[in-house]
Design a protein around this motif. Structure first.
Motif, mmCIF file in Angstrom:
data_model
loop_
_atom_site.group_PDB
_atom_site.id
_atom_site.type_symbol
_atom_site.label_atom_id
_atom_site.label_comp_id
_atom_site.label_asym_id
_atom_site.label_seq_id
_atom_site.Cartn_x
_atom_site.Cartn_y
_atom_site.Cartn_z
ATOM 1 N N PRO A 77 12.702 10.823 2.947
ATOM 2 C CA PRO A 77 12.710 12.082 3.066
ATOM 3 C C PRO A 77 11.036 12.108 3.643
ATOM 4 O O PRO A 77 10.126 11.328 3.118
ATOM 5 C CB PRO A 77 12.751 12.704 1.842
ATOM 6 N N PRO A 78 10.534 13.192 4.094
ATOM 7 C CA PRO A 78 9.129 13.400 4.325
ATOM 8 C C PRO A 78 8.297 13.520 3.112
ATOM 9 O O PRO A 78 8.849 13.827 2.225
ATOM 10 C CB PRO A 78 9.111 14.605 5.363
ATOM 11 N N ASP A 79 6.943 13.193 3.360
ATOM 12 C CA ASP A 79 6.205 13.155 2.073
ATOM 13 C C ASP A 79 6.271 14.416 1.301
ATOM 14 O O ASP A 79 5.685 14.293 0.119
ATOM 15 C CB ASP A 79 4.538 12.916 2.597
ATOM 16 N N ASP A 80 6.360 15.524 2.102
ATOM 17 C CA ASP A 80 6.058 16.989 1.462
ATOM 18 C C ASP A 80 7.717 17.080 0.681
ATOM 19 O O ASP A 80 7.853 18.336 0.085
ATOM 20 C CB ASP A 80 5.934 18.009 2.191
ATOM 21 N N ILE A 81 8.749 16.337 0.469
ATOM 22 C CA ILE A 81 9.936 16.572 0.054
ATOM 23 C C ILE A 81 10.176 15.361 -1.007
ATOM 24 O O ILE A 81 9.904 14.367 -0.471
ATOM 25 C CB ILE A 81 10.873 16.406 1.129
ATOM 26 N N GLY A 82 10.823 15.389 -2.003
ATOM 27 C CA GLY A 82 11.024 14.485 -2.878
ATOM 28 C C GLY A 82 11.632 14.951 -4.218
ATOM 29 O O GLY A 82 11.675 15.970 -4.541
ATOM 30 N N VAL A 83 12.319 13.923 -4.896
ATOM 31 C CA VAL A 83 12.805 13.896 -6.345
ATOM 32 C C VAL A 83 12.314 12.911 -6.967
ATOM 33 O O VAL A 83 11.323 12.054 -6.572
ATOM 34 C CB VAL A 83 14.301 13.929 -6.278
ATOM 35 N N CYS A 84 12.892 12.749 -8.312
ATOM 36 C CA CYS A 84 11.885 11.794 -9.121
ATOM 37 C C CYS A 84 12.159 10.310 -8.574
ATOM 38 O O CYS A 84 11.338 9.529 -8.876
ATOM 39 C CB CYS A 84 12.682 11.739 -10.439
ATOM 40 N N THR A 85 13.235 10.041 -8.001
ATOM 41 C CA THR A 85 13.598 8.651 -7.583
ATOM 42 C C THR A 85 12.568 8.012 -6.329
ATOM 43 O O THR A 85 12.163 7.090 -6.061
ATOM 44 C CB THR A 85 14.874 8.317 -7.241
ATOM 45 N N ASP A 86 11.984 9.213 -5.617
ATOM 46 C CA ASP A 86 11.319 9.024 -4.412
ATOM 47 C C ASP A 86 9.798 8.794 -5.018
ATOM 48 O O ASP A 86 9.132 7.927 -4.221
ATOM 49 C CB ASP A 86 11.148 10.308 -3.722
ATOM 50 N N VAL A 87 9.460 9.118 -6.130
ATOM 51 C CA VAL A 87 8.190 8.684 -6.799
ATOM 52 C C VAL A 87 8.108 7.075 -6.965
ATOM 53 O O VAL A 87 7.153 6.540 -6.652
ATOM 54 C CB VAL A 87 7.960 9.418 -8.155
ATOM 55 N N ILE A 88 9.529 6.589 -7.138
ATOM 56 C CA ILE A 88 9.500 5.147 -7.567
ATOM 57 C C ILE A 88 9.292 4.274 -6.139
ATOM 58 O O ILE A 88 8.597 3.259 -6.293
ATOM 59 C CB ILE A 88 10.876 4.986 -8.260
ATOM 60 N N TRP A 89 10.218 4.490 -5.182
ATOM 61 C CA TRP A 89 10.065 3.744 -3.926
ATOM 62 C C TRP A 89 8.841 3.995 -3.212
ATOM 63 O O TRP A 89 8.150 3.071 -2.851
ATOM 64 C CB TRP A 89 11.165 3.978 -3.015
ATOM 65 N N ARG A 90 7.936 5.077 -3.427
ATOM 66 C CA ARG A 90 6.851 5.403 -2.697
ATOM 67 C C ARG A 90 5.805 4.597 -3.712
ATOM 68 O O ARG A 90 4.954 4.062 -2.885
ATOM 69 C CB ARG A 90 6.541 6.831 -2.889
ATOM 70 N N ALA A 91 6.014 4.465 -4.828
ATOM 71 C CA ALA A 91 5.072 3.679 -5.772
ATOM 72 C C ALA A 91 5.321 2.105 -5.636
ATOM 73 O O ALA A 91 4.314 1.468 -5.223
ATOM 74 C CB ALA A 91 5.323 4.050 -7.144
ATOM 75 N N PHE A 92 6.320 1.602 -5.186
ATOM 76 C CA PHE A 92 6.685 0.424 -4.956
ATOM 77 C C PHE A 92 6.114 -0.078 -3.509
ATOM 78 O O PHE A 92 5.676 -0.947 -3.079
ATOM 79 C CB PHE A 92 7.882 -0.085 -5.070
ATOM 80 N N LYS A 93 6.380 0.961 -2.501
ATOM 81 C CA LYS A 93 5.615 0.828 -1.218
ATOM 82 C C LYS A 93 4.133 0.637 -1.349
ATOM 83 O O LYS A 93 3.793 -0.315 -0.507
ATOM 84 C CB LYS A 93 5.898 2.322 -0.361
ATOM 85 N N ASN A 94 3.394 1.269 -2.214
ATOM 86 C CA ASN A 94 2.158 1.184 -2.213
ATOM 87 C C ASN A 94 1.730 -0.185 -2.631
ATOM 88 O O ASN A 94 0.421 -0.635 -2.400
ATOM 89 C CB ASN A 94 1.620 2.268 -3.165
ATOM 90 N N ALA A 95 2.715 -0.909 -3.149
ATOM 91 C CA ALA A 95 2.377 -2.296 -3.756
ATOM 92 C C ALA A 95 2.884 -3.201 -2.724
ATOM 93 O O ALA A 95 2.625 -4.434 -2.914
ATOM 94 C CB ALA A 95 2.889 -2.720 -5.043
ATOM 95 N N GLY A 96 3.373 -2.904 -1.728
ATOM 96 C CA GLY A 96 3.808 -3.605 -0.510
ATOM 97 C C GLY A 96 5.430 -3.925 -0.684
ATOM 98 O O GLY A 96 5.827 -4.640 0.270
ATOM 99 N N TYR A 97 6.136 -3.547 -1.592
ATOM 100 C CA TYR A 97 7.481 -3.806 -1.792
ATOM 101 C C TYR A 97 8.584 -2.809 -0.911
ATOM 102 O O TYR A 97 8.319 -1.322 -1.057
ATOM 103 C CB TYR A 97 7.923 -3.740 -2.986
ATOM 104 N N ASN A 98 9.594 -3.127 -0.419
ATOM 105 C CA ASN A 98 10.565 -2.349 0.101
ATOM 106 C C ASN A 98 11.584 -2.126 -0.866
ATOM 107 O O ASN A 98 12.758 -2.924 -0.780
ATOM 108 C CB ASN A 98 11.172 -2.735 1.584
ATOM 109 N N LEU A 99 11.730 -1.173 -1.880
ATOM 110 C CA LEU A 99 12.471 -1.109 -2.842
ATOM 111 C C LEU A 99 13.840 -0.599 -2.448
ATOM 112 O O LEU A 99 14.872 -1.238 -2.820
ATOM 113 C CB LEU A 99 12.160 0.021 -3.860
ATOM 114 N N ARG A 100 13.931 -0.030 -1.381
ATOM 115 C CA ARG A 100 15.350 0.484 -0.599
ATOM 116 C C ARG A 100 16.029 -0.787 -0.233
ATOM 117 O O ARG A 100 17.356 -0.871 -0.720
ATOM 118 C CB ARG A 100 14.881 1.512 0.448
ATOM 119 N N GLU A 101 15.479 -1.827 0.582
ATOM 120 C CA GLU A 101 16.057 -2.796 0.845
ATOM 121 C C GLU A 101 16.584 -3.812 -0.476
ATOM 122 O O GLU A 101 17.411 -4.546 -0.197
ATOM 123 C CB GLU A 101 15.181 -3.607 2.027
ATOM 124 N N MET A 102 15.626 -3.881 -1.270
ATOM 125 C CA MET A 102 15.816 -4.962 -2.352
ATOM 126 C C MET A 102 17.099 -4.253 -3.175
ATOM 127 O O MET A 102 17.938 -5.294 -3.645
ATOM 128 C CB MET A 102 14.339 -4.857 -3.282
#
Length: 233
Positions: free
Chosen positions: A88-113
Protein backbone atom coordinates in the motif's frame (compact mmCIF):
# COMPACT_ATOMS: atom_id res chain seq x y z
CA UNK A 1 -32.29 20.63 51.13
CA UNK A 2 -35.00 21.75 48.76
CA UNK A 3 -35.77 20.08 45.46
CA UNK A 4 -34.04 22.76 43.38
CA UNK A 5 -30.82 22.47 45.38
CA UNK A 6 -30.92 18.68 45.14
CA UNK A 7 -31.29 18.81 41.36
CA UNK A 8 -28.37 21.24 41.14
CA UNK A 9 -26.22 18.96 43.30
CA UNK A 10 -27.06 15.96 41.12
CA UNK A 11 -26.15 17.91 37.98
CA UNK A 12 -22.84 19.01 39.47
CA UNK A 13 -22.08 15.44 40.54
CA UNK A 14 -22.74 14.18 37.02
CA UNK A 15 -20.47 16.87 35.55
CA UNK A 16 -17.67 15.92 37.97
CA UNK A 17 -18.14 12.23 37.23
CA UNK A 18 -18.10 12.94 33.49
CA UNK A 19 -14.84 14.90 33.82
CA UNK A 20 -13.19 12.22 35.97
CA UNK A 21 -14.20 9.41 33.60
CA UNK A 22 -13.14 11.51 30.61
CA UNK A 23 -9.72 12.17 32.10
CA UNK A 24 -9.28 8.50 32.98
CA UNK A 25 -10.17 7.36 29.46
CA UNK A 26 -7.98 10.06 27.89
CA UNK A 27 -5.05 8.88 30.03
CA UNK A 28 -5.76 5.19 29.39
CA UNK A 29 -5.85 5.70 25.64
CA UNK A 30 -2.76 7.92 25.70
CA UNK A 31 -4.55 11.06 24.54
CA UNK A 32 -2.91 13.19 27.23
CA UNK A 33 0.78 14.19 27.14
CA UNK A 34 2.93 11.92 29.31
CA UNK A 35 6.51 11.99 30.38
CA UNK A 36 8.48 9.23 28.70
CA UNK A 37 11.56 7.51 30.03
CA UNK A 38 14.58 5.78 28.53
CA UNK A 39 16.38 2.53 29.34
CA UNK A 40 19.10 4.31 31.30
CA UNK A 41 16.49 5.66 33.70
CA UNK A 42 16.06 2.07 34.91
CA UNK A 43 19.68 0.93 34.55
CA UNK A 44 18.71 -1.20 31.57
CA UNK A 45 21.45 -1.96 29.08
CA UNK A 46 20.31 -1.57 25.49
CA UNK A 47 20.97 -4.62 23.33
CA UNK A 48 22.31 -3.87 19.87
CA UNK A 49 22.39 -6.32 16.99
CA UNK A 50 25.75 -7.59 15.77
CA UNK A 51 24.30 -7.34 12.25
CA UNK A 52 23.99 -4.29 10.04
CA UNK A 53 22.31 -5.98 7.10
CA UNK A 54 22.01 -2.91 4.88
CA UNK A 55 25.47 -1.58 5.84
CA UNK A 56 24.17 1.86 6.74
CA UNK A 57 26.13 2.14 9.99
CA UNK A 58 23.07 1.37 12.15
CA UNK A 59 22.51 -2.05 13.71
CA UNK A 60 19.47 -4.10 12.70
CA UNK A 61 17.50 -3.72 15.93
CA UNK A 62 17.81 0.05 15.86
CA UNK A 63 17.04 0.18 12.15
CA UNK A 64 13.87 -1.87 12.67
CA UNK A 65 12.73 0.38 15.48
CA UNK A 66 13.49 3.55 13.48
CA UNK A 67 11.66 2.14 10.46
CA UNK A 68 8.58 1.56 12.58
CA UNK A 69 8.87 5.11 13.91
CA UNK A 70 9.00 6.50 10.38
CA UNK A 71 5.70 4.76 9.69
CA UNK A 72 4.24 6.11 12.93
CA UNK A 73 5.29 9.64 12.03
CA UNK A 74 3.70 9.25 8.58
CA UNK A 75 0.48 8.40 10.46
CA UNK A 76 -1.03 6.32 7.62
CA UNK A 77 -4.79 6.02 7.44
CA UNK A 78 -5.89 2.66 8.82
CA UNK A 79 -7.02 0.67 5.80
CA UNK A 80 -6.34 -3.01 5.08
CA UNK A 81 -7.35 -2.90 1.42
CA UNK A 82 -5.83 -5.47 -0.93
CA UNK A 83 -3.21 -4.17 -3.38
CA UNK A 84 -2.24 -5.98 -6.57
CA UNK A 85 1.31 -4.73 -6.16
CA UNK A 86 1.28 -5.95 -2.53
CA UNK A 87 2.49 -2.69 -1.01
CA UNK A 88 0.00 0.00 0.00
CA UNK A 89 1.13 3.63 -0.39
CA UNK A 90 2.92 5.26 2.56
CA UNK A 91 -0.25 7.04 3.71
CA UNK A 92 -2.23 3.78 3.96
CA UNK A 93 -1.62 0.86 6.27
CA UNK A 94 -2.51 -1.51 9.09
CA UNK A 95 -0.52 -3.06 11.92
CA UNK A 96 1.31 -5.54 9.69
CA UNK A 97 2.44 -2.75 7.36
CA UNK A 98 4.39 -1.29 10.27
CA UNK A 99 6.39 -4.52 10.37
CA UNK A 100 7.46 -4.92 6.74
CA UNK A 101 8.22 -1.20 6.57
CA UNK A 102 10.35 -1.52 9.70
CA UNK A 103 12.23 -4.45 8.17
CA UNK A 104 12.60 -2.58 4.89
CA UNK A 105 14.41 0.14 6.83
CA UNK A 106 16.94 -2.50 7.94
CA UNK A 107 17.33 -3.78 4.38
CA UNK A 108 15.10 -6.87 4.52
CA UNK A 109 12.32 -7.81 2.11
CA UNK A 110 9.93 -9.38 4.59
CA UNK A 111 7.31 -10.04 1.92
CA UNK A 112 9.63 -12.27 -0.08
CA UNK A 113 11.06 -13.93 3.02
CA UNK A 114 7.61 -14.87 4.28
CA UNK A 115 6.48 -16.00 0.83
CA UNK A 116 9.54 -18.22 0.44
CA UNK A 117 8.93 -19.77 3.85
CA UNK A 118 5.28 -20.42 3.04
CA UNK A 119 6.32 -22.26 -0.13
CA UNK A 120 8.96 -24.31 1.67
CA UNK A 121 7.07 -25.01 4.91
CA UNK A 122 3.42 -25.26 3.89
CA UNK A 123 2.58 -27.33 6.96
CA UNK A 124 3.49 -24.40 9.22
CA UNK A 125 0.81 -22.22 7.63
CA UNK A 126 -2.39 -24.31 7.78
CA UNK A 127 -4.56 -21.19 7.59
CA UNK A 128 -3.43 -20.50 4.02
CA UNK A 129 -5.69 -22.20 1.49
CA UNK A 130 -4.54 -20.29 -1.58
CA UNK A 131 -1.09 -18.70 -1.40
CA UNK A 132 -1.04 -15.02 -2.37
CA UNK A 133 2.17 -13.07 -1.82
CA UNK A 134 0.28 -9.81 -2.28
CA UNK A 135 -1.39 -10.28 1.09
CA UNK A 136 0.10 -13.25 3.00
CA UNK A 137 2.84 -11.12 4.54
CA UNK A 138 0.19 -8.66 5.75
CA UNK A 139 -1.53 -11.24 7.96
CA UNK A 140 -0.57 -11.31 11.65
CA UNK A 141 -0.94 -15.08 11.91
CA UNK A 142 1.55 -15.62 9.08
CA UNK A 143 4.07 -13.23 10.60
CA UNK A 144 3.61 -15.06 13.91
CA UNK A 145 4.48 -18.38 12.25
CA UNK A 146 7.48 -16.85 10.51
CA UNK A 147 8.97 -15.18 13.58
CA UNK A 148 8.23 -18.21 15.73
CA UNK A 149 10.54 -20.18 13.43
CA UNK A 150 13.31 -17.67 12.73
CA UNK A 151 13.40 -15.21 15.64
CA UNK A 152 14.34 -15.61 19.30
CA UNK A 153 11.30 -16.34 21.47
CA UNK A 154 11.29 -14.01 24.50
CA UNK A 155 9.33 -13.34 27.69
CA UNK A 156 5.65 -12.42 27.64
CA UNK A 157 5.88 -10.80 31.09
CA UNK A 158 5.72 -7.03 30.55
CA UNK A 159 7.16 -6.41 34.02
CA UNK A 160 10.48 -8.07 33.19
CA UNK A 161 11.38 -4.69 31.75
CA UNK A 162 15.00 -5.33 30.77
CA UNK A 163 13.89 -8.06 28.36
CA UNK A 164 11.90 -5.61 26.24
CA UNK A 165 14.33 -4.05 23.80
CA UNK A 166 13.98 -1.59 20.89
CA UNK A 167 13.23 -3.40 17.64
CA UNK A 168 11.59 -6.45 19.24
CA UNK A 169 8.39 -7.73 17.61
CA UNK A 170 5.27 -8.13 19.75
CA UNK A 171 2.07 -10.00 18.91
CA UNK A 172 -1.19 -9.43 20.76
CA UNK A 173 -4.31 -11.50 21.33
CA UNK A 174 -5.28 -14.35 19.09
CA UNK A 175 -3.04 -13.11 16.26
CA UNK A 176 -5.12 -9.95 16.11
CA UNK A 177 -2.40 -7.31 16.34
CA UNK A 178 1.34 -6.76 16.00
CA UNK A 179 3.82 -3.99 16.76
CA UNK A 180 7.47 -3.05 17.34
CA UNK A 181 9.05 -2.20 20.69
CA UNK A 182 10.13 1.44 21.04
CA UNK A 183 13.10 2.88 22.94
CA UNK A 184 10.62 4.88 25.04
CA UNK A 185 9.21 3.62 28.35
CA UNK A 186 6.56 4.53 30.90
CA UNK A 187 7.17 5.43 34.53
CA UNK A 188 7.33 1.74 35.46
CA UNK A 189 9.93 1.01 32.81
CA UNK A 190 7.48 -0.84 30.58
CA UNK A 191 8.30 -0.37 26.92
CA UNK A 192 6.22 1.69 24.54
CA UNK A 193 4.92 0.01 21.37
CA UNK A 194 4.96 1.41 17.85
CA UNK A 195 1.86 0.11 16.09
CA UNK A 196 -1.13 1.01 13.98
CA UNK A 197 -4.68 0.29 15.01
CA UNK A 198 -5.92 3.65 13.77
CA UNK A 199 -5.22 5.34 17.11
CA UNK A 200 -4.17 9.02 17.41
CA UNK A 201 -0.71 8.22 18.86
CA UNK A 202 1.10 5.47 16.99
CA UNK A 203 3.96 5.19 19.51
CA UNK A 204 2.39 4.71 22.89
CA UNK A 205 2.16 2.99 26.27
CA UNK A 206 0.27 -0.03 24.98
CA UNK A 207 1.72 -3.20 26.54
CA UNK A 208 -0.54 -2.97 29.58
CA UNK A 209 -3.63 -2.80 27.36
CA UNK A 210 -3.12 -5.85 25.19
CA UNK A 211 -2.70 -9.57 25.86
CA UNK A 212 0.83 -10.36 24.72
CA UNK A 213 0.98 -13.73 22.97
CA UNK A 214 4.30 -13.40 21.16
CA UNK A 215 7.57 -11.54 21.77
CA UNK A 216 10.43 -12.00 19.32
CA UNK A 217 13.87 -10.64 18.41
CA UNK A 218 15.06 -11.06 14.84
CA UNK A 219 18.78 -11.87 15.01
CA UNK A 220 20.04 -12.42 11.47
CA UNK A 221 23.34 -13.78 12.79
CA UNK A 222 21.45 -16.89 13.93
CA UNK A 223 19.57 -17.36 10.66
CA UNK A 224 20.62 -19.18 7.51
CA UNK A 225 21.48 -16.83 4.67
CA UNK A 226 19.01 -18.79 2.54
CA UNK A 227 16.20 -17.27 4.62
CA UNK A 228 17.37 -13.67 4.28
CA UNK A 229 16.32 -11.63 1.24
CA UNK A 230 17.48 -8.06 0.83
CA UNK A 231 15.21 -5.20 -0.14
CA UNK A 232 15.70 -3.81 -3.63
CA UNK A 233 13.60 -1.05 -5.12
Amino acid sequence: MNKKSLISLIKISFVILFIVVGLYLASYYNLLPKKTYAAEDFDIEIIYSSVDYNNNGIDDYTDIMLGARIDAENHPTYNGAYYEGAYPPDDIGVCTDVIWRAFKNAGYNLREMVDKDIREREEAYPNIVHRDNNIDFRRVINLHMFFNEYASNLTLDIDVIKEWQPGDIVIFGNDKHIGIVSDKRNSKGQAYIIHNSGQPRREEDFLKRGEVTGHYRFDASNISEDVLINWSE
